[in-house]
Write a protein that holds these residues in place. Structure first.
Motif, mmCIF file in Angstrom:
data_model
loop_
_atom_site.group_PDB
_atom_site.id
_atom_site.type_symbol
_atom_site.label_atom_id
_atom_site.label_comp_id
_atom_site.label_asym_id
_atom_site.label_seq_id
_atom_site.Cartn_x
_atom_site.Cartn_y
_atom_site.Cartn_z
ATOM 1 N N PRO A 9 0.823 -1.218 0.000
ATOM 2 C CA PRO A 9 0.000 0.000 0.000
ATOM 3 C C PRO A 9 0.854 1.264 0.000
ATOM 4 C CG PRO A 9 -0.547 -1.415 1.880
ATOM 5 C CD PRO A 9 0.585 -2.060 1.176
ATOM 6 N N TYR A 10 1.988 1.199 0.713
ATOM 7 C CA TYR A 10 2.850 2.376 0.819
ATOM 8 C C TYR A 10 3.612 2.613 -0.479
ATOM 9 C CZ TYR A 10 1.671 1.251 5.606
ATOM 10 O OH TYR A 10 0.992 0.944 6.732
ATOM 11 N N ASN A 22 1.191 4.391 -2.565
ATOM 12 C CA ASN A 22 1.117 5.808 -2.165
ATOM 13 C C ASN A 22 2.241 6.604 -2.802
ATOM 14 O OD1 ASN A 22 -1.123 5.493 -0.582
ATOM 15 N ND2 ASN A 22 0.013 5.281 1.342
ATOM 16 N N GLY A 76 -3.097 13.986 3.997
ATOM 17 C CA GLY A 76 -3.294 13.204 2.777
ATOM 18 C C GLY A 76 -2.189 13.385 1.759
ATOM 19 N N THR A 88 1.871 13.584 6.301
ATOM 20 C CA THR A 88 0.906 12.517 6.018
ATOM 21 C C THR A 88 0.549 11.711 7.263
ATOM 22 O OG1 THR A 88 2.679 10.992 5.388
ATOM 23 C CG2 THR A 88 1.593 12.190 3.608
ATOM 24 N N ASN A 89 -0.655 11.177 7.268
ATOM 25 C CA ASN A 89 -1.044 10.266 8.346
ATOM 26 C C ASN A 89 -0.785 8.822 7.880
ATOM 27 O OD1 ASN A 89 -3.212 9.634 6.663
ATOM 28 N ND2 ASN A 89 -4.472 11.239 7.570
ATOM 29 N N PRO A 90 -0.763 7.868 8.837
ATOM 30 C CA PRO A 90 -0.299 6.513 8.500
ATOM 31 C C PRO A 90 -0.926 5.885 7.253
ATOM 32 C CG PRO A 90 -0.530 6.711 10.850
ATOM 33 C CD PRO A 90 -1.009 8.022 10.278
ATOM 34 N N ALA A 91 -2.200 6.147 6.970
ATOM 35 C CA ALA A 91 -2.815 5.516 5.799
ATOM 36 C C ALA A 91 -2.186 6.026 4.509
ATOM 37 C CB ALA A 91 -4.313 5.788 5.793
ATOM 38 N N ASN A 92 -1.645 7.230 4.547
ATOM 39 C CA ASN A 92 -1.089 7.833 3.333
ATOM 40 C C ASN A 92 0.426 7.862 3.304
ATOM 41 O OD1 ASN A 92 -3.566 8.617 1.996
ATOM 42 N ND2 ASN A 92 -3.854 9.969 3.752
ATOM 43 N N TRP A 93 1.042 7.160 4.250
ATOM 44 C CA TRP A 93 2.498 7.145 4.286
ATOM 45 C C TRP A 93 3.078 6.693 2.962
ATOM 46 C CZ3 TRP A 93 3.633 4.247 9.515
ATOM 47 C CH2 TRP A 93 3.610 5.192 10.564
ATOM 48 N N ALA A 129 7.049 4.351 5.868
ATOM 49 C CA ALA A 129 6.653 3.004 6.263
ATOM 50 C C ALA A 129 7.886 2.148 6.551
ATOM 51 C CB ALA A 129 5.804 2.367 5.166
#
Lengths: 270, 296
Positions: A64-65, A68, A133, A213-218, A223
């Motif tokens: 996922p990262y 991103n 974001g 960025t917050n963890p979901a958007n790292w 990461a």
């Protein structure tokens, strides 16, 4: 010097190569070992059988990262390159009054420590709802990328003789016409250099990413640093993850190395 | 090229968006940071109560900030010195026109394509300080090669640990110096070197009296570029050592005190001092480089 003498230079050259490749060796042999074979004690040994478990596991954790990073980096590089090209063109060839003051002021932006703008940057991103974001991070990369892209293009456009522009002007071309039909096609190589450089810079950035960025958007760098700091994630996965994080820029370097080096040298201003 | 009034306006409009962005995000933000550094802002909500230079005064009396300054100086000396020496040495070897030059050059420069985080994570394991039966990384390699005297505690060495961080930094950035010096060496006319040799100069004399002085501007540029990177070092230390006071540098302190401790005034003051130290290096360099440019 005689030929025989010169062969002695292979010794330092090879020693240098070993120094630069040592970490890559460790990354590779660790990555290809099976889980049961991985141990800090046998760090330097070759794997007895080839496994890809480490890479699969690291990819599952990090994909996922990686996405991103990819989503953020591509548009960022393109926008910064286009803006830099326009700026470079004007600042090299259409020096309106004040252009020679504006250019060094833009140049300084290449070198500033971002710690001196971070607090306002975070405050602004919060107030315009871009904090946390990817769009906010992209905006930061585009803006702080403008100085170096401007410099690279300006240095290239400055080498194009003004006679060409004068002739085009005689034929009735305007500023934008000259840019579109003459300068832009001439600077394809510089676009490649700048795109590669911006891609690499944004991909490798950590500071803006960790602050904005917050963890979901790292992106991948944040990461990776996070799993490296954790006690529960084995070092073999960290090694495999490092290789995955390095792969995109490494591939660019391997295939387009000469353009990469030109981008790198541009930062030395001359 | 002479430009008329209309062209001047058109060309200005083309750069105006970028100029506006830089004006706000670079210079406006620096001004804003300066204002924060003179405020009492602590905590989540902005507080612009005038505090004078108290944040700066606090820093100058702050033992942690003194460690930062010392670490920055040590790191800079070893990182810049090491990169220049290695870069020059390898560039001279590459310049001999030997077979395989391209491959060696590619190997020396590839770390530049990586992020400091990747470099740091890998070197963190190479510089594993564990001793005795838990020996690993480079220490284990030294042991296997019978070079036990080289075994050391790397970045966990008391007082000198920061110097160990310069090793991965040199690994990553010395390729830049290789490329710069190689370009410089290639620009020296062969006749110059040949005539010195004909006059009986030794190889050492050729390099010390002809080549090195010609390369002085290259050394100067590389020093400035690496030096300003060194003042800003952050990611690498984060990835190798994490947040530890013995390895602390201003950028790390700024980040922690601002975004973890919420002492915004103090964080802004550190950011501004960093900017000041970079400006002292870079502004003369920009002026020096732009002077004497000629238009084609």
């Amino acid at each position: 010097m005689s030929r025989k003498h010169r062969y002695g230079f292979y010794i330092p050259l090879l020693a240098g190569a070993v120094f630069y490749l040592l970490p890559v060796y460790v990354m590779l042999v660790t990555g290809f070992k099976g889980f049961e074979e991985v141990s800090l004690k046998t760090m330097w040994d070759l794997p007895t059988t080839l496994h890809v478990d480490n890479f699969v596991e690291a990819f599952n954790k990090l994909s996922p990262y990686l996405m991103n990073s990819l989503n953020m980096v591509l548009p960022t590089a393109v926008i910064a390159a286009v803006l830099g090209s326009l700026n470079g063109y004007v600042l090299a060839k259409w020096k309106f009054k004040g252009a020679d003051i504006i250019f060094p002021l833009i140049l300084f932006g290449i070198f500033i420590p971002y710690q001196s703008v971070l607090i306002p940057l975070v405050e602004l991103m919060r107030s315009i709802n871009l904090y946390g974001g990817l769009p906010g991070l992209m905006l930061a990369h585009v803006i702080y990328g403008i100085p170096i892209t401007t410099l690279t293009f300006r240095n290239y456009y400055a080498t194009i003789p003004k006679d060409i522009l004068e002739a085009a002007k005689m034929d009735g071309a305007g500023i934008l016409g000259i840019y579109w039909y003459i300068m832009r096609p001439l600077s394809v190589t510089t676009f490649v250099v700048v795109l590669i450089w911006q891609f690499t810079q944004a991909w490798n950035d950590f500071l803006f990413a960790v602050v904005l960025t917050n963890p979901a958007n790292w992106p991948i760098t944040v990461a990776l640093n996070n799993i490296a700091g954790s006690q529960v994630i084995a070092w073999n996965l960290q090694m495999a993850g490092s290789l995955l994080a390095a792969l995109p820029t490494l591939i660019i370097y391997i295939f387009l190395g000469q353009y990469f080096v030109r981008g790198m040298m541009a930062g030395a201003l001359k | 090229m002479r430009i008329n009034r209309k062209e001047a306006w058109q060309s200005f409009l083309l750069v105006a968006p970028s100029v506006a962005l830089i004006a706000v995000f670079v210079y406006g933000f620096i001004g804003w940071t300066a204002r924060v550094s003179l405020s009492e802002w602590k905590g989540l909500l902005p507080d612009y109560t005038w505090a004078g230079f108290s944040n700066f005064a606090e820093l100058l009396a702050d033992p942690r900030f003194m460690i930062d300054v010392r670490n920055t100086v040590l790191f800079t000396v070893f990182f810049v010195g090491g990169s220049l020496a290695l870069g020059l040495g390898l560039a001279i070897c590459l310049d001999q026109g030997l077979r395989g030059e391209g491959i060696f050059r590619a190997i020396y420069l590839f770390p530049m394509a990586l992020s400091f985080i990747v470099t740091g994570v890998v070197w963190r394991w190479l510089m594993n300080p564990a001793m005795g039966s838990r020996l690993s990384g480079l220490n284990l390699l030294f042991h296997n090669l019978g070079l036990d005297f080289l075994i050391n505690e790397w970045h966990t060495t008391p007082f000198w640990g920061i110097i160990a961080i310069a090793l991965p930094a040199v690994w990553q950035m010395s390729g830049f110096c290789v490329a710069m010096y190689l370009a410089g060496l290639r620009a020296i006319p062969d006749e110059l070197i040949e005539s010195a040799r004909v006059d009986g100069a030794s190889e050492f004399q050729v390099y010390s009296t002809i080549v090195l002085p010609i390369l002085r501007p290259v050394t100067f540029s590389s020093m400035i570029i690496l030096g300003h990177m060194s003042l800003k070092v952050f990611d690498l230390i984060m990835a190798v050592g994490g947040k530890q006071i013995p390895l602390d540098v201003p950028a790390m302190y700024m980040w922690q005190v601002t975004f973890e401790g919420l002492f915004y005034g103090k964080g802004a003051a550190i950011g501004l001092l960093l900017l000041l130290s970079v400006a002292v290096l870079i502004i003369p360099y920009i002026i020096y480089t732009l002077r004497g440019e000629t238009e084609l």
